[in-house]
Enzyme design. Sequence first.
Site, mmCIF file in Angstrom:
data_model
loop_
_atom_site.group_PDB
_atom_site.id
_atom_site.type_symbol
_atom_site.label_atom_id
_atom_site.label_comp_id
_atom_site.label_asym_id
_atom_site.label_seq_id
_atom_site.Cartn_x
_atom_site.Cartn_y
_atom_site.Cartn_z
ATOM 1 N N ARG A 31 0.833 -1.189 0.000
ATOM 2 C CA ARG A 31 0.000 0.000 0.000
ATOM 3 C C ARG A 31 0.875 1.248 0.000
ATOM 4 N NH1 ARG A 31 -1.953 0.805 4.480
ATOM 5 N NH2 ARG A 31 -1.325 -1.072 5.567
ATOM 6 N N TYR A 89 -1.654 -3.553 -6.696
ATOM 7 C CA TYR A 89 -1.314 -4.372 -5.529
ATOM 8 C C TYR A 89 -2.284 -4.200 -4.364
ATOM 9 C CZ TYR A 89 1.751 -7.416 -2.913
ATOM 10 O OH TYR A 89 2.266 -8.503 -2.242
ATOM 11 N N LYS A 141 -9.511 -2.178 1.966
ATOM 12 C CA LYS A 141 -9.242 -0.994 2.795
ATOM 13 C C LYS A 141 -10.048 0.217 2.325
ATOM 14 C CE LYS A 141 -5.972 -3.425 4.768
ATOM 15 N NZ LYS A 141 -6.144 -4.048 6.067
ATOM 16 N N HIS A 163 -10.563 -2.125 11.689
ATOM 17 C CA HIS A 163 -9.460 -2.960 11.202
ATOM 18 C C HIS A 163 -9.171 -4.038 12.249
ATOM 19 C CE1 HIS A 163 -5.019 -2.951 9.622
ATOM 20 N NE2 HIS A 163 -5.754 -3.847 8.999
ATOM 21 N N SER A 220 -1.435 -3.646 10.275
ATOM 22 C CA SER A 220 -1.111 -4.633 9.241
ATOM 23 C C SER A 220 0.171 -5.374 9.594
ATOM 24 C CB SER A 220 -0.911 -3.930 7.886
ATOM 25 O OG SER A 220 -2.086 -3.259 7.515
ATOM 26 N N CYS A 239 0.844 -7.568 11.949
ATOM 27 C CA CYS A 239 1.159 -7.707 13.375
ATOM 28 C C CYS A 239 0.487 -8.940 13.975
ATOM 29 C CB CYS A 239 0.740 -6.477 14.155
ATOM 30 S SG CYS A 239 1.799 -5.057 13.859
ATOM 31 N N ASP A 282 -9.199 -9.505 9.190
ATOM 32 C CA ASP A 282 -8.715 -8.156 8.857
ATOM 33 C C ASP A 282 -9.720 -7.039 9.124
ATOM 34 O OD1 ASP A 282 -6.572 -6.549 7.857
ATOM 35 O OD2 ASP A 282 -7.613 -6.346 5.957
ATOM 36 N N ARG A 300 1.999 -12.227 -0.412
ATOM 37 C CA ARG A 300 0.666 -12.523 0.119
ATOM 38 C C ARG A 300 0.076 -13.801 -0.452
ATOM 39 N NH1 ARG A 300 -1.644 -8.693 3.946
ATOM 40 N NH2 ARG A 300 -0.094 -7.032 4.019
#
Length: 612
Positions: free
Chosen positions: A87, A226, A235, A255, A277, A279, A302, A394
């Site tokens: 991102r 991406y 998002k 989130h 993100s 974590c 998420d 990913r």
Amino acid sequence: MTLLNAADVPTATPHRVPETTRADVLAFVADIARLTKPAAIHWCDGSLAEREAVLSELVAAGTIEKLNDDLRPNSYLARSDESDVARVESRTFICSESEKDAGPTNNWADPDEMRATLGGLFTESMRGRTMYVVPFLMGPVGSPVTRVGIEITDSPYVVASMGIMTRMGRIALDVIEAGADWVKAVHSVGAPLEHGEADVAWPSNPTKYITHFPETREIWSFGSAYGGNALLGKKSFALRIASAMARDEGWLAEHMMLVKVTSPEGQIAHIAAAFPSACGKTNFAMMQPTLPGWTVETLGDDIVWMWVDDDGRLRGINPEAGFFGVAPGTGMKTNPVAMQTLWGNTLFTNVARTDDGDVWWEGMSKPVPQHLTDWRGQSWTPESGTPAAHPNSRFTVAIDQCPSAASEWNDPRGVVIDAIVFGGRRSDTMPLVVEARSWEHGVYLGATMASERTAAAEGVVGELRRDPFAMAPFTGYNVGDHWSHWLHIGERLAASGTQPHIFHVNWFRRDSDGSFLWPGFGDNIRVVQWMMDRLAGRVGASDSPIGALPRLGDLTLDGLDMTIEAAHQILTVDSDEIRADARDAHNLFASVGDTVPAALMRENARTLQLCD
Ligand code: SAT
Ligand code: MN
């Protein structure tokens, strides 16, 4: 039904006839086609046949390659352009009418100016490409918070990914047909093709704009293919636009991951946890408890949308239908459930490929393969000295493949939320777990949470960053108003006497030589056990300036390879560190300004007072 004026859109492949009578949908598609001049238009129905056609097209274009069907059935590997791997927060904009509504955590741009810029960028930006119309649902059919979007994109990779991550196609168009409002999302990789020009494997543009118009509920994204830059249901819609909708309509778009935990005695708790993100949300969501008799079932990894139900309780759903998880660090030891989920039907991006046509990434297995093709497509050996998989590589896979998926994951009624957890990656300061004194104090802990940066976004990895509610890059409006909104939801829940308990955790505390103090992963159930004891009123705690801490004997530590000193260290706080942290949080509040709720200023003052 004619879709478009034939003169506007040169037809390379036959148009699929859209099965909608909604004039606003037809006008949107026609307008975008007129602006971007694609070679063809494809309305996505979400069928298997369509999916196969899109995947074949991507293979032919060299964007993805098919993996070995015997080892990883029906799975593919995409390699992105080296400049398009995460991102881009510096290129992400909230274009609210007033700058103040975007607040200090967002990049604001004037909506009219941004529209002018986008108008230029999108002019003929899809020339030579197929424009896909991707209707998608966020949430199961029939939930009070389920919302619909239509993403127009010139990236078949985005189509394939949205097909996994959302309920895509006919199912969404039917909801629109029944009269639902829908969110406009326009995406172009920004790489028009001249007649006869050869395409590149991962078309993108060095100029990137990820823009949001919260008032008109629109998203325009240019230049990247991406992840969250391009899969606009995630998002952009489910957090940035949805958070603005949720503020206006009285619910929450957050989130967070969501799990259902069952104790050996049959106590059930639904826990929603917000971490930045990369974590460990996915690992928490798929936890394999190390304590006997416990189960953790997965609802989401998420994003959680929550509302106050008719009985005044907080309920939540996961609006997504898939996982877009970080591959590196995912292995049989750290997350066996994810490894089982990825057995097949998976789209991998920027991982390494083994010589027999399977995938590999750092942390997947020891021993390390002696030869690989790395994420750039280069030959790789352990001596290469570079990661074989990109740190933000990913996997994209459907939730229904997850062996730990809770049966409720697709239930429109959602689940009642019993506990809310905030957490970040902190080497110091924050203890393993602490329970907030009250809802207001819990909102303070969420507002002031901080975390060391990861590879999920641009920036210096490891640098400490305040990330309120793990929403710093995702709240579509003023961050202080977000905190007020949480306080307001808390008041509504207080009225029915059903406020969830709020906790803060830190799995990442290190000792003086830099090694992690807590084993994490499946052993995190020991922390969850304490939370559930607290929910049931079975266990006490010791007071600290930041809330209630477990006493040494309250946490099941047997079987852990851990010294008493280490256990003591992660379960206590140092007043000097907390004071310094609270002062830094005060700086955050000063930068946010007059939208900071008075209740949070009071919690900050109280924290400082308790440190003396
Ligand atoms: O690229 S995404 O935004 O989808 C992943 C993440 O940062 O959490
Ligand atoms: Mn995320």
